[in-house]
Design a protein around this motif. Structure first.
Motif, PDB file in Angstrom:
ATOM      1  N   ALA A 233      -1.073   7.163  11.975  1.00  0.00           N
ATOM      2  CA  ALA A 233      -1.626   6.471  10.957  1.00  0.00           C
ATOM      3  C   ALA A 233      -2.482   7.339   9.639  1.00  0.00           C
ATOM      4  CB  ALA A 233      -2.977   5.499  12.194  1.00  0.00           C
TER       5      ALA A 233
ATOM      6  N   LEU B 220     -13.967  -1.884   9.154  1.00  0.00           N
ATOM      7  CA  LEU B 220     -13.660  -1.409   7.430  1.00  0.00           C
ATOM      8  C   LEU B 220     -12.386  -1.316   7.062  1.00  0.00           C
ATOM      9  CD1 LEU B 220     -15.091  -0.462   4.671  1.00  0.00           C
ATOM     10  CD2 LEU B 220     -14.996   1.599   5.492  1.00  0.00           C
ATOM     11  N   ARG B 221     -11.297  -2.103   6.605  1.00  0.00           N
ATOM     12  CA  ARG B 221      -9.942  -1.985   6.358  1.00  0.00           C
ATOM     13  C   ARG B 221      -9.382  -2.511   5.071  1.00  0.00           C
ATOM     14  NH1 ARG B 221      -5.682   0.791   8.845  1.00  0.00           N
ATOM     15  NH2 ARG B 221      -4.037   0.742   7.289  1.00  0.00           N
TER      16      ARG B 221
ATOM     17  N   SER C 109       1.115  -1.112   0.098  1.00  0.00           N
ATOM     18  CA  SER C 109       0.352  -0.128   0.057  1.00  0.00           C
ATOM     19  C   SER C 109       0.456   1.516   0.410  1.00  0.00           C
ATOM     20  CB  SER C 109      -0.661  -0.013   1.199  1.00  0.00           C
ATOM     21  OG  SER C 109      -1.843   0.660   1.157  1.00  0.00           O
TER      22      SER C 109
ATOM     23  N   SER D 279      -5.531   1.932  -1.438  1.00  0.00           N
ATOM     24  CA  SER D 279      -5.304   2.039  -0.515  1.00  0.00           C
ATOM     25  C   SER D 279      -6.743   2.006   0.298  1.00  0.00           C
ATOM     26  CB  SER D 279      -5.324   3.671  -0.483  1.00  0.00           C
ATOM     27  OG  SER D 279      -6.084   4.283   0.127  1.00  0.00           O
TER      28      SER D 279
HETATM   29  C1  LIG Z   1     -11.763   3.937   5.465  1.00  0.00           C
HETATM   30  C2  LIG Z   1     -10.533   4.002   5.930  1.00  0.00           C
HETATM   31  C3  LIG Z   1     -10.336   5.513   5.486  1.00  0.00           C
HETATM   32  C4  LIG Z   1      -9.616   6.355   5.964  1.00  0.00           C
HETATM   33  N1  LIG Z   1      -9.368   7.551   5.704  1.00  0.00           N
HETATM   34  C5  LIG Z   1      -8.218   8.403   5.132  1.00  0.00           C
HETATM   35  C6  LIG Z   1      -7.892   9.505   4.881  1.00  0.00           C
HETATM   36  O1  LIG Z   1      -8.891  10.600   4.699  1.00  0.00           O
HETATM   37  N2  LIG Z   1      -6.892  10.026   5.201  1.00  0.00           N
HETATM   38  C7  LIG Z   1      -5.667   9.885   5.713  1.00  0.00           C
HETATM   39  O2  LIG Z   1      -4.954   9.896   5.897  1.00  0.00           O
HETATM   40  N3  LIG Z   1      -6.014   8.008   5.659  1.00  0.00           N
HETATM   41  C8  LIG Z   1      -6.566   7.729   6.251  1.00  0.00           C
HETATM   42  N4  LIG Z   1      -7.247   6.115   6.509  1.00  0.00           N
HETATM   43  C9  LIG Z   1      -5.342   5.486   6.882  1.00  0.00           C
HETATM   44  C10 LIG Z   1      -4.657   5.361   5.910  1.00  0.00           C
HETATM   45  O3  LIG Z   1      -5.384   4.525   4.765  1.00  0.00           O
HETATM   46  C11 LIG Z   1      -3.639   4.297   6.296  1.00  0.00           C
HETATM   47  O4  LIG Z   1      -2.875   5.531   7.296  1.00  0.00           O
HETATM   48  C12 LIG Z   1      -2.440   4.566   5.200  1.00  0.00           C
HETATM   49  O5  LIG Z   1      -2.923   3.123   4.200  1.00  0.00           O
HETATM   50  C13 LIG Z   1      -1.365   3.074   5.772  1.00  0.00           C
HETATM   51  O6  LIG Z   1      -0.850   2.361   4.763  1.00  0.00           O
HETATM   52  P1  LIG Z   1       0.310   1.200   4.820  1.00  0.00           P
HETATM   53  O7  LIG Z   1       0.839   1.448   3.911  1.00  0.00           O
HETATM   54  O8  LIG Z   1       1.154   1.717   6.618  1.00  0.00           O
HETATM   55  O9  LIG Z   1      -0.821  -0.208   5.377  1.00  0.00           O
HETATM   56  P2  LIG Z   1      -2.205  -0.177   4.559  1.00  0.00           P
HETATM   57  O10 LIG Z   1      -3.055   0.871   4.053  1.00  0.00           O
HETATM   58  O11 LIG Z   1      -3.171  -0.821   5.771  1.00  0.00           O
HETATM   59  O12 LIG Z   1      -1.094  -1.760   3.775  1.00  0.00           O
HETATM   60  C14 LIG Z   1      -0.441  -2.185   4.513  1.00  0.00           C
HETATM   61  C15 LIG Z   1      -0.598  -3.031   3.590  1.00  0.00           C
HETATM   62  O13 LIG Z   1       0.158  -4.114   3.976  1.00  0.00           O
HETATM   63  C16 LIG Z   1      -0.555  -5.850   4.197  1.00  0.00           C
HETATM   64  N5  LIG Z   1      -0.740  -6.592   4.311  1.00  0.00           N
HETATM   65  C17 LIG Z   1      -0.562  -6.553   5.664  1.00  0.00           C
HETATM   66  N6  LIG Z   1      -0.007  -7.832   6.818  1.00  0.00           N
HETATM   67  C18 LIG Z   1       0.521  -8.535   6.237  1.00  0.00           C
HETATM   68  C19 LIG Z   1       1.303  -9.409   5.767  1.00  0.00           C
HETATM   69  N7  LIG Z   1       1.255  -9.976   7.301  1.00  0.00           N
HETATM   70  N8  LIG Z   1       1.917 -10.244   5.131  1.00  0.00           N
HETATM   71  C20 LIG Z   1       1.788  -9.364   3.553  1.00  0.00           C
HETATM   72  N9  LIG Z   1       0.932  -9.127   3.176  1.00  0.00           N
HETATM   73  C21 LIG Z   1       0.625  -7.687   4.457  1.00  0.00           C
HETATM   74  C22 LIG Z   1      -1.929  -5.435   3.702  1.00  0.00           C
HETATM   75  O14 LIG Z   1      -2.430  -6.226   2.433  1.00  0.00           O
HETATM   76  C23 LIG Z   1      -1.716  -3.676   3.126  1.00  0.00           C
HETATM   77  O15 LIG Z   1      -1.195  -4.158   1.248  1.00  0.00           O
HETATM   78  C24 LIG Z   1      -8.091   5.258   6.293  1.00  0.00           C
HETATM   79  C25 LIG Z   1      -8.153   4.308   6.848  1.00  0.00           C
HETATM   80  C26 LIG Z   1      -9.124   3.768   6.451  1.00  0.00           C
HETATM   81  C27 LIG Z   1      -9.386   2.723   6.932  1.00  0.00           C
END
Ligand SMILES: Cc1cc2nc3c(=O)[nH]c(=O)nc-3n(C[C@H](O)[C@H](O)[C@H](O)COP(=O)(O)OP(=O)(O)OC[C@H]3O[C@@H](n4cnc5c(N)ncnc54)[C@H](O)[C@@H]3O)c2cc1C
Ligand code: SF4
Ligand code: SF4
Lengths: 402, 449, 421
Positions: C293, C128-129, C12, C43
């Motif tokens: 987050a 919702l994730r 992501s 996302s």
């Molecule tokens: C409904 C909702 C609305 C949001 N609205 C906003 C907003 O308006 N503004 C904002 O700034 N943020 C918002 N967020 C938060 C934002 O989406 C996150 O902060 C951001 O996506 C974090 O990115 P990340 O790459 O760290 O993790 P994530 O986006 O959570 O991605 C994690 C990735 O890791 C993968 N993964 C997880 N565990 C494993 C595993 N064990 N092995 C392999 N792969 C794995 C998943 O499949 C995914 O691809 C929102 C979140 C949600 C759920």
């Protein structure tokens, strides 16, 4: 005709500067030059001198700013002496090889230590071997006239060297006389168009590298260096001719005919001579007159005006007319245990068909006066060696007991 | 990679705020001159003009942050394209973009950004003053590269010499209407004034004495002013010629407000004469006169704070700089050129020396960067009319000084106590500088002084 | 046994950002992305719009399908990591596959954090994730009439709005006294709450849920005030917690999330980095390390991690995370950056406010020393991105303070255009 005023030598020098229309003057005060610095500042303040006045933080920078200005094309002037000159020495002894026609008065002062703020030519004599032209003045009028002439000599295309116009601290700096200040227009015509940096410039319109490195042994560096050195020597030798020409022209234009290199005073029919330099010459001439007219002694006087370049020919011509000489220095050659001028006169005699006996006198140190009485002694001692007396290996110190 | 995409460059000094570009943009995109539709916005505040416009970034933050994949860089044109169908109107892009390049349109109720009007931007054509130019990104970055390099190729600097870098870039920016002073030291040693009559710089250049650089330039400048010619004076002094033996003439010139740019190329010692100590050699450093043995452990004193001393001289402009931060340096040069019309502009350039400091030439920029990141070399500027110091690259979370020291041979012998001293000293220096970021302190100190 | 020089777990924002940073320096080296889910990268932020139907699930993907191929990157969908052997430099997948790495990035994001409420485990509720969650919720909505949302954070509020738009009656329960407590002060939160009320969403703040029970198709909630609520759909959105279960026994230092330094290096082991929602990193205002987050943090941390992994010497250590977000709701727009919640009465802060409740506007700038430290706005013209940069770059505004307060939009733009040529 110019106007007649009464002033001291420092003011006279300032008038000379005013008439030469410099672009920049830089000063840092030091006794006995200080009043010269003040006159110049006042003249700038009053619009008499229309130059940039740089009141910088020390003599070292005084000459440095002038070098920068001259490289950009400015006509420049400063004055110093004694310790100021010593502090200035680093840029000072670089000015001649840069071929910058800067004019500077040395209001001569004795060297410390012991502490002394009084006249004496130790400063000027100490820096005599650097490639600056040195001229020594006898009286206030000669100071004024020589300062103006100095610019013409310095900027002459065959010379392109800095010039020191030296006048004795105390006696000329503060001594007041009646002098004639020439007309500006006349001086303008006399000096003509300035062109200070045709040969070396810091100018974006004529970009060049000024003062490149010369590579060391093995390459063409050293021979290039020799070329520069010989050029400087040639400029110095040319100066002898140019000084004479300029003095001649001055005499024709302003009616005052100063001896340019060496003055011969009553040498006709003289058997021996007193050799003088600077303001002591007045008393020397009085003593010669008295000895000759009242006592019938066959003595004359030789005055050195130009000390650098050393006017060997002119001096030898004068010396060849006499059979003994008493040389009066206002400074000390520590290495030779004599006066420095004495030593150089001895050297010149190598070129005489027959060398003559000569004695070294040192007088007027630390502001002491060299009086007619002192010259009487000089004349007597010289007559003694003329008559076969032994030449002492030590100098005779004139002011030892006064 | 390496593709030169176009972008719209803005020259605020040419702008008068007429808003013609804004009208043209609205007209093109919405058929109305209402500025609400314009993707380009020219605003005025505090007497300066600012531009809100997409820069079509190489590493576009909007693209990286858009959760909908609605933004993308067109690999052909370099334009950041916005896809209306994918956009969910979350506005995260307006938070990600540092330049207000993508903004919300309250009438259309969606975000909008510059799309280059199909390759021929209307705003650029509409600007009557040439304040907007369509240029390749690389051209803007390389605008300086287009300026003439006034230093001849093949001067005799050491491999990886920073002084050469400083010289070339500075003269590029300052141009040839100059008088260049390179006092004895590395700058002179590399052959700026040439050898045996062949010059190293395509501009008037000379060797002042080690002691009188500022004075000589002052003299030349005064004469040019007198005859009504505008010529810039620039000095490249080493630390010795600046902080040691040349300090008096520099101090005098600064006090008199002589108009020049004085650049101190600080390689922290007498590198040209064989690596001896100067007053800017830092604590602990090995030099050939602060050697390391059983009794001595390198220099026992801290460096003289030259740039601050120049602030206290009431110079028009004082800055520190590093070749690892070229943009910062160019910006400072621009200010210095301008300030030198009023008085002295002094720039203290940190100049690591591979030869004398003992590090591989390839590490030059890294050493420079680490020096800044550890706060060993804080980057700041002082503008007299502003009256206080401003950090141009504040480092709030500095790396430990050891990360810098360990790159350099002259610090190899340092023990923990010495490193701790340097760490503490670095901290103290920043604290002192911070005091000067308040106008009050600076003025008070000036008055007290 | 598979091998990849760079191994990125999670596809992501954080993972993709790291990938770009690595590729900038090393166009060739082996890079592999492992993603637990079976879809291309997307996302989580997009999910509320999937729920509302505004975008279709097939259209949410962050990269064109050919992109990884063009970049020479291996993308493994459906590859869930279940354990990490940091000593051996390897990870193990759910499938039993093993991957060796030289450098490992953990970008596994966060998962919903489920509060301990009596009875909750026994009832069926939504979170919702993931895309899967969104699709499930969307399917459930078509059969439901009355939704209850637990938690008035960004996710809950977004979901509530979208469920209303889908025709449901929606009630939101929040334990604290206001909505969106992470981003807005009470005054701003009040305005937002007003918009929700006007649209017919009931919001119960200051209410703790004491018990949940299910009877038939309905869930029933008993609240701290003694009230009870019932509905046919329950969404739990009470916050997130980093996904770290798979790190048990790996030696990676985990507190709330993976503890990282300013280059995103994970504590406790070698050659492991963490970024995004899974990481616990420095706070910008000198506060202790925390999980931040948001998309912006994930992108920035991912970039730093990638740069450090590939040895990019242009790396600037992480300056610290802060609360930053934009929020759009019912045609209104809001943003908050930094210390936007500070109130006027607090020492050491100077607050400039414009409050026009009748036109639904609120703007607030918070200064400390000569610096901007926070800003928030509802229906204002300000550029959130510009204000965010002024804060994080610590642009000293002392000098321009007067002009800035009078013309924050213009002055901000002027200042930022000065840093760009
Ligand atoms: C409904 C909702 C609305 C949001 N609205 C906003 C907003 O308006 N503004 C904002 O700034 N943020 C918002 N967020 C938060 C934002 O989406 C996150 O902060 C951001 O996506 C974090 O990115 P990340 O790459 O760290 O993790 P994530 O986006 O959570 O991605 C994690 C990735 O890791 C993968 N993964 C997880 N565990 C494993 C595993 N064990 N092995 C392999 N792969 C794995 C998943 O499949 C995914 O691809 C929102 C979140 C949600 C759920
Ligand atoms: S919108 Fe902003 S971040 Fe995106 S490319 Fe344009 S300037 Fe860069
Ligand atoms: S407003 Fe549209 S373009 Fe901007 S981040 Fe959100 S979805 Fe992407």
């Amino acid at each position: 005709m110019g106007k007649v005023i009464v002033c001291d030598g420092n003011e006279a020098a300032a008038w000379g500067v005013a008439l030469a229309r410099p672009d920049m003057v830089a000063v840092y005060p030091i006794t006995p030059q200080s009043s010269l610095a003040e006159y110049i500042s006042q003249f700038v303040a009053d619009g008499i001198i229309k130059a940039d006045l740089m009141d910088v933080e020390g003599e070292h920078s005084v000459l440095s700013v002038l070098q920068g200005a001259a490289l950009a094309g400015a006509r420049t002037f400063t004055a110093s002496c004694g310790q100021g000159l010593a502090f200035m020495f680093e840029p000072y002894f670089r000015t001649p090889p840069l071929r910058l026609p800067i004019v500077m008065s040395i209001v001569t002062r004795d060297g410390i230590t012991p502490q002394s703020v009084w006249g004496g030519q130790q400063d000027a004599m100490t820096v005599r071997e650097t490639g600056w032209v040195h001229m020594h003045c006898e009286n206030v009028q000669e100071v004024l006239d020589t300062v103006i002439m100095a610019f013409k000599i310095a900027e002459h295309r065959d010379v392109m060297l800095p010039v020191n116009v030296n006048h004795d601290g105390n006696y000329l700096s503060y001594g007041v006389e009646k002098v004639e200040v020439p007309d500006q227009e006349e001086v303008d015509v006399f000096l003509g168009e300035k062109n200070v940096n045709w040969h070396v410039a810091l100018d974006p319109e004529r970009p060049m590298g000024v003062d490149p490195l010369t590579g060391g042994a093995g390459g063409i560096g050293p021979s290039l260096f020799v070329k520069y050195r010989k050029g400087l020597c040639r400029g110095m030798q040319n100066a002898l001719r140019v000084i004479e020409e300029v003095h001649r022209e001055w005499g024709e234009r302003f009616g005052r005919k100063w001896a340019p290199l060496v003055e011969e005073y009553r040498l006709d029919g003289a058997d021996y001579a007193v050799v003088t330099i600077g303001s002591m010459s007045g008393a020397g001439k009085d003593a010669v007159d008295m000895a000759r007219d009242e006592e019938g002694k066959r003595v004359g006087l030789i005055k050195m005006k130009t000390f650098r370049p050393f006017p060997r020919k002119a001096l030898c011509e004068a010396l060849s007319k006499v059979k003994a000489a008493g040389v009066v220095d206002r400074s000390v050659s520590f290495g030779w245990n004599s006066g420095p001028m004495y030593q150089e006169i001895l050297s010149s005699m190598y070129f005489l068909s027959t060398p003559i006996p000569a004695i070294s006198f040192i007088g007027g140190l630390a502001g002491a006066d060299i009086t007619v009485d002192h010259f009487r002694r000089v004349i007597d001692e010289t007559q003694r060696v003329l008559e076969g007396g032994e030449v002492a290996s030590e100098p005779i110190w004139l002011n030892e007991s006064t | 990679m390496g593709k030169g995409y176009k972008t719209i460059a803005f020259y605020p000094q040419r702008c008068d705020g007429c808003q013609k570009c804004v009208e043209a943009c609205s007209e093109f995109h919405a058929g109305s001159t209402d500025p609400v539709h314009s993707r380009i916005k020219v605003v005025e505040a505090g007497g300066a003009f600012g531009l809100a416009l997409c820069r079509q970034c190489g590493e576009p933050q909007c693209v990286m942050n858009c959760p909908a994949g609605a933004l993308e860089k067109d690999t052909e044109t370099g334009v950041i394209k916005w896809d209306r169908d994918r956009c969910v109107n979350c506005h995260i892009c307006t938070l990600a973009c540092p330049y207000a390049g993508i903004t919300y349109n309250v009438v259309s109720e969606e975000v909008m950004k510059c799309d280059f009007c199909e390759g021929d931007p209307a705003c650029v054509k509409a600007c009557p003053l040439g304040a907007l130019e369509l240029k390749r990104g690389a051209e803007i970055f390389n605008e300086w590269a287009e300026l003439e390099d006034l230093v001849v190729p093949g001067i005799s600097a050491c491999l990886g010499c920073n002084s050469e870098l400083v010289l070339r870039h500075t003269l590029r920016r300052v141009g040839s209407n100059v008088v260049v002073a390179t006092p004895p030291g590395c700058m002179a040693g590399v052959g700026t004034v040439g050898v045996n009559g062949k010059t190293g710089v395509k501009a008037p250049v000379f060797h002042p004495l080690l002691t009188n650089t500022a004075a000589m330039l002052a003299g030349a400048k005064r004469y040019y002013k007198r005859i009504g010619r505008d010529v810039t004076m620039i000095a490249f002094g080493g630390d010795g010629g600046t902080a040691d033996v040349g300090f008096q003439s520099l101090s005098g010139a600064a006090e008199r407000g002589e108009q020049m740019i004085y650049i101190c190329v600080d390689n922290e010692g007498y590198m040209n004469t064989g690596v001896q100590r100067s007053s800017t050699t830092p604590y602990g450093a090995w030099t050939s006169t602060t050697p390391v043995g059983t009794v001595l452990r390198g220099k026992s004193r801290d460096a003289k704070p030259m740039p601050l001393l120049m602030v206290m001289h009431n110079c028009e402009y004082v800055a520190t700089a590093s070749t690892a931060f070229m943009e910062d340096y160019y910006r400072k040069l621009e200010k210095a050129i301008e300030a030198a019309r009023r008085g002295m502009a002094y720039i203290h350039v940190f100049s690591p020396c591979p030869t004398g400091w003992r590090f591989p030439p390839s590490k030059l920029i890294e050493v420079g960067r680490k020096a800044v990141q550890t706060n060993i070399v804080p980057l700041w500027e002082y503008e007299n009319r502003v009256g206080r110091i401003r950090f141009t690259h504040p480092v709030e979370n500095p790396l430990p000084v050891a990360e810098y020291l360990s790159l350099i041979g002259k610090f190899r012998h340092l023990d923990e106590e010495q490193i701790a001293h340097i760490q503490a000293q670095t901290q103290r220096k920043i604290e002192v500088l911070k005091k000067f970021t308040s106008e009050q302190t600076t003025t008070t100190l000036h008055h007290a002084a | 046994m598979f091998h990849s020089k760079y191994l990125i777990v999670g596809a992501s924002h954080a993972g993709l950002s790291a990938l770009d940073a690595i590729r900038l320096i090393e166009p060739e080296g082996e890079v592999t992305l492992l993603c637990a889910e079976s879809t291309p990268p997307y996302s989580p932020t997009i999910l509320p719009y999937v729920v509302s139907g505004e975008v279709r699930a097939e259209e949410v993907f962050l990269r064109r399908s050919d992109r990884f191929e063009r970049m020479g990157v291996r993308f493994e969908a459906g590859a869930r990591v279940v354990s990490v052997q940091a000593g051996d430099h390897s990870v193990e997948l759910e499938s039993g596959e093993k991957w060796e790495y030289e450098k490992l990035l953990l970008a596994t994001g966060a998962a919903p954090s489920i509060p301990r409420i009596e009875g909750l485990e026994g009832v069926s509720y939504h979170v919702l994730r993931t895309l899967e969650d969104a699709e499930k919720l969307r399917a459930a909505m078509s059969a439901a009439k009355e939704a209850i949302v637990l938690g008035a954070g960004l996710i809950g509020m977004h979901a509530a709005e979208n469920m209303l738009k889908a025709g449901l009656k929606v009630r939101v329960v929040e334990a604290l006294d206001q909505v969106l407590p992470a981003y807005f002060d009470p005054r701003g939160a009040d305005l937002i709450e007003r918009a929700f009320l006007e649209q017919g969403i009931e919001i119960l703040t200051g209410e703790r849920v004491e018990g949940v029970a299910q009877s038939g198709g309905r869930v029933e909630l008993s609240l701290s005030s003694g009230k009870t609520l019932s509905g046919d759909l329950l969404l739990v959105s009470t916050g997130v917690k980093p996904r770290t279960e798979y790190l048990k026994g790996s030696g990676v230092e985990v507190e709330e999330g993976v503890v990282v330094d300013d280059r995103m290096r994970a504590g406790g082991v070698e050659d492991v980095w963490a970024a995004g929602d899974v990481a616990q990193a420095r706070g910008f205002f000198g506060d202790s390390k925390r999980v931040n987050a948001t998309v912006l943090s994930a992108v920035e941390q991912g970039r730093i991690a990638g740069m450090d992994m590939v040895g990019d010497s242009a790396l600037q250590p992480y300056g610290g995370g802060m609360a930053v977000n934009t929020y759009t709701f019912f045609k209104h727009r809001a943003f908050s950056v930094g210390m936007g919640k500070v109130s006027e009465s607090e020492d050491d802060f100077e607050v400039d406010q414009v409050y026009l409740p009748s036109s639904f506007c609120y703007q607030k700038l918070v200064f400390s020393g000569g610096y901007l430290v926070g800003a928030s706005g509802i229906n204002t013209e300000l550029d959130p991105g510009v204000l965010y940069q002024l804060i994080r770059r610590k642009v000293n505004l002392e000098e321009e303070k007067g002009v800035f307060s009078a013309k924050p939009l213009e002055m901000g733009r002027v200042l930022m255009s000065q840093v760009w040529r």
